[in-house]
Design a protein around this motif. Structure first.
Motif, PDB file in Angstrom:
ATOM      1  N   PRO A  32      30.151  66.191  15.513  1.00 30.97           N
ATOM      2  CA  PRO A  32      31.249  65.286  15.891  1.00 30.97           C
ATOM      3  C   PRO A  32      30.961  64.467  17.142  1.00 30.97           C
ATOM      4  O   PRO A  32      31.317  63.283  17.207  1.00 30.97           O
ATOM      5  CB  PRO A  32      32.429  66.236  16.111  1.00 30.97           C
ATOM      6  N   LEU A  42      47.712  64.599  15.523  1.00 28.53           N
ATOM      7  CA  LEU A  42      46.627  65.375  16.122  1.00 28.53           C
ATOM      8  C   LEU A  42      47.089  66.127  17.360  1.00 28.53           C
ATOM      9  O   LEU A  42      46.744  67.298  17.560  1.00 28.53           O
ATOM     10  CB  LEU A  42      45.468  64.446  16.484  1.00 28.53           C
ATOM     11  N   THR A  54      34.087  63.364   9.466  1.00 29.02           N
ATOM     12  CA  THR A  54      35.219  64.241   9.148  1.00 29.02           C
ATOM     13  C   THR A  54      34.959  65.000   7.858  1.00 29.02           C
ATOM     14  O   THR A  54      35.255  66.203   7.745  1.00 29.02           O
ATOM     15  CB  THR A  54      36.511  63.425   9.038  1.00 29.02           C
ATOM     16  N   TRP A 101      38.801  56.176  16.314  1.00 31.81           N
ATOM     17  CA  TRP A 101      37.765  57.038  15.728  1.00 31.81           C
ATOM     18  C   TRP A 101      36.908  57.753  16.764  1.00 31.81           C
ATOM     19  O   TRP A 101      36.668  58.972  16.624  1.00 31.81           O
ATOM     20  CB  TRP A 101      36.910  56.216  14.762  1.00 31.81           C
ATOM     21  N   THR A 124      37.661  64.671  19.931  1.00 30.66           N
ATOM     22  CA  THR A 124      38.662  65.742  19.857  1.00 30.66           C
ATOM     23  C   THR A 124      38.213  66.833  18.895  1.00 30.66           C
ATOM     24  O   THR A 124      38.312  68.031  19.196  1.00 30.66           O
ATOM     25  CB  THR A 124      40.014  65.170  19.403  1.00 30.66           C
ATOM     26  N   MET A 125      37.695  66.428  17.737  1.00 23.66           N
ATOM     27  CA  MET A 125      37.230  67.392  16.746  1.00 23.66           C
ATOM     28  C   MET A 125      36.085  68.234  17.304  1.00 23.66           C
ATOM     29  O   MET A 125      36.059  69.467  17.142  1.00 23.66           O
ATOM     30  CB  MET A 125      36.790  66.661  15.478  1.00 23.66           C
ATOM     31  N   GLY A 177      42.420  67.441  10.172  1.00 22.88           N
ATOM     32  CA  GLY A 177      41.649  66.246  10.505  1.00 22.88           C
ATOM     33  C   GLY A 177      41.355  65.391   9.296  1.00 22.88           C
ATOM     34  O   GLY A 177      41.386  64.159   9.368  1.00 22.88           O
ATOM     35  N   LEU A 181      47.164  70.026  16.460  1.00 21.70           N
ATOM     36  CA  LEU A 181      45.893  70.644  16.849  1.00 21.70           C
ATOM     37  C   LEU A 181      45.779  70.928  18.344  1.00 21.70           C
ATOM     38  O   LEU A 181      45.431  72.044  18.737  1.00 21.70           O
ATOM     39  CB  LEU A 181      44.729  69.752  16.406  1.00 21.70           C
ATOM     40  N   TRP A 187      39.117  60.563  18.101  1.00 27.75           N
ATOM     41  CA  TRP A 187      39.329  61.644  17.145  1.00 27.75           C
ATOM     42  C   TRP A 187      38.074  62.489  16.984  1.00 27.75           C
ATOM     43  O   TRP A 187      38.140  63.723  16.975  1.00 27.75           O
ATOM     44  CB  TRP A 187      39.771  61.096  15.796  1.00 27.75           C
ATOM     45  N   ASN A 196      32.344  67.626   8.512  1.00 24.98           N
ATOM     46  CA  ASN A 196      32.944  68.724   9.261  1.00 24.98           C
ATOM     47  C   ASN A 196      33.716  69.657   8.338  1.00 24.98           C
ATOM     48  O   ASN A 196      33.665  70.883   8.492  1.00 24.98           O
ATOM     49  CB  ASN A 196      33.875  68.157  10.338  1.00 24.98           C
ATOM     50  N   THR A 204      41.439  72.927  11.783  1.00 25.97           N
ATOM     51  CA  THR A 204      41.096  71.631  12.364  1.00 25.97           C
ATOM     52  C   THR A 204      40.510  70.702  11.318  1.00 25.97           C
ATOM     53  O   THR A 204      40.848  69.503  11.264  1.00 25.97           O
ATOM     54  CB  THR A 204      40.092  71.831  13.514  1.00 25.97           C
ATOM     55  N   ALA A 223      42.603  61.641   9.093  1.00 25.73           N
ATOM     56  CA  ALA A 223      41.569  60.617   8.936  1.00 25.73           C
ATOM     57  C   ALA A 223      41.848  59.746   7.712  1.00 25.73           C
ATOM     58  O   ALA A 223      41.627  58.524   7.737  1.00 25.73           O
ATOM     59  CB  ALA A 223      40.194  61.265   8.826  1.00 25.73           C
TER      60      ALA A 223
END
Length: 477
Positions: A11, A242, A33, A113, A119-120, A85, A246, A116, A36, A81, A89
């Motif tokens: 990520p 988010l 995403t 993006w 964050t991920m 996510g 999360l 995010w 992931n 997550t 997304a």
């Protein structure tokens, strides 16, 4: 455990690529995403098959290297997550395509993006970290991206909320860092297993108290919640999803980890969590009942539901299994992300988010209204949702332990959550004479699929709760 390393590094690399190539940001974000989600599924499969595992990034192990550890609880949070996510997304990608001709929205979609993806990466790093200092570093990254997501819309209200968020985050980080420093001074190490040692000394208990105080600020736990409702209500729908689904879970996860490691020695700290959680349930519900705007109602409901999760965590000494708190976190993440995405679509169709104006005669209920209603079922804790399973485990433990005052608190909180969510559902799904014969139905958007999918997942996990419970059995306690 190769998946653990990739879940942390991929990520961040994708975030750099998205920031360097704004025109391709959505493609980088979507691909990362999806990757992931695949890695999270593989991690869950590995933990179910082989149990907990650990690895060192670059082959370096502690104390010089950064060790990543995955057991059932960590794998469940990583999967949470990934699932949330993926839905957010999908919503953001649909919004990006429809906003391509708008210069201001183009700036927003390209900025979303990298934030995010970072964050991920920070969430994955936090869930897989095995020591307090690495958790602090992950929190710092997560806090900065959360402030960026809050300010993404660029409005005055959003910027003010982001500034308050930044101040609260810095205060929480300071408390957390002081606690980590005292823990190292008291025990000479900072791995999570040290919590049991810390709970046995005065210096260690002070360190744990500072860490939990910092986590309480970051989780917006009453009375340290002052920054959260405005931040979640003023952000864009994807960012709000988010932040609520999360980001606040990160602090609750660490509090749960420390509670498991500390054992009976952290009884006083658990009692403080339970008291704060009970107060949060009633404070958040009261303000949700009085809210005039839909996003503010959903934001205040997050305060109440964070209180419920803190209460479940704090009552583990009263017979409540810790798995109840984990399931409540999972169900809240899915349902609240669906709810914020649905609120964004409702406001887009109506041109406002005033609760009193939801039942317009010229507009029939659409997919977003149904997604909101389905998510409300899980947040209230009605069967067959995952929220019901979490509350059932919690209530069963309290009844078996004879903790009847706490049973009354949970039932009262449930009734209040049903009351404030019914304010919206009763208007959104109203039909018959309240809808004109020629009323139009909102067109379907890809974002509606995301909201409905996440809400349906919260229901499906209630029916298939054996899988997360089996995963949680693989947790090192």
């Amino acid at each position: 455990m190769t998946e653990a390393t990739l879940l942390v590094t991929l990520p961040f690399l994708a975030a750099l690529a998205a920031a360097a190539h704004p025109r391709a940001a959505a493609r980088w974000g979507g691909a990362a995403t999806l990757a992931n989600a695949v890695l999270a599924a593989l991690l869950v499969q590995d933990v179910l098959a082989d149990g907990a595992g650990a690895t060192g990034i670059g082959g370096w192990t502690a104390p010089l290297g950064i060790a990543l550890a995955a057991d059932g609880l960590a794998a469940l949070m990583v999967a949470m997550t990934a699932l949330v996510g993926a839905g957010v997304a999908l919503h953001a990608a649909d919004w990006s395509l429809r906003a391509a001709a708008d210069a201001r929205r183009t700036r927003l979609r390209t900025g979303f993006w990298p934030l995010w993806l970072t964050t991920m990466g920070a969430m994955n790093a936090l869930f897989l970290s095995g020591d307090l200092f690495n958790l602090y570093v992950a929190f710092e990254i997560l806090g900065l991206t959360a402030v960026g997501l809050t300010a993404l819309s660029g409005g005055r209200t959003a910027l003010r909320a982001a500034f308050d968020y930044l101040g609260a985050g810095l205060a929480g980080s300071l408390l957390l860092l002081l606690g980590v420093a005292l823990a190292y001074a008291a025990a000479g190490r900072v791995d999570l297993a040290v919590a049991g040692t810390l709970a046995g000394t005065v210096e260690g208990r002070i360190a744990l108290a500072l860490v939990l105080a910092g986590l309480a600020v970051k989780a917006a736990l009453f009375p340290l919640h002052f920054w959260m409702p405005a931040a979640h209500a003023s952000a864009t729908p994807a960012a709000s999803a988010l932040l609520s689904a999360l980001v606040v879970k990160a602090a609750l996860y660490v509090a749960l980890r420390l509670s498991l490691e500390a054992g009976a020695g952290a009884g006083t700290l658990r009692a403080a969590l339970a008291a704060a959680g009970a107060a949060a349930m009633f404070w958040g519900a009261w303000h949700a009942l009085r809210a005039e705007r839909l996003k503010m109602l959903v934001a205040h409901s997050t305060v109440a539901q964070v209180g419920l999760m803190a209460l479940a965590l704090g009552l583990s000494e009263d017979g409540v299994p810790w798995q109840a708190a984990a399931l409540l976190m999972l169900s809240h993440a899915l349902a609240k992300a669906a709810m914020f995405l649905a609120v964004g679509r409702i406001a887009e169709e109506l041109g406002h988010d005033r609760i009193s104006g939801l039942n317009r005669e010229d507009l029939r209920p659409g997919a977003a209204e149904f997604a909101f209603a389905i998510a409300a079922i899980s947040l209230i804790g009605l069967p067959p949702s995952a929220g019901f399973v979490g509350k059932w485990l919690m209530m069963e433990g309290l009844i078996d332990g004879g903790a009847w005052p706490w049973v009354a608190v949970v039932l009262a909180g449930t009734a209040l959550s049903a009351a404030y969510l019914a304010r919206v559902v009763s208007r959104c799904l109203r039909g018959g004479p309240h809808v004109a014969p020629g009323a139009r139905r909102p067109p379907w958007r890809t974002g509606d699929v995301a909201a409905l999918g996440l809400a349906a997942a919260a229901l499906a996990l209630g029916l298939g709760s054996a899988l997360p419970l089996a995963l949680l059995e693989r947790t090192l306690t």
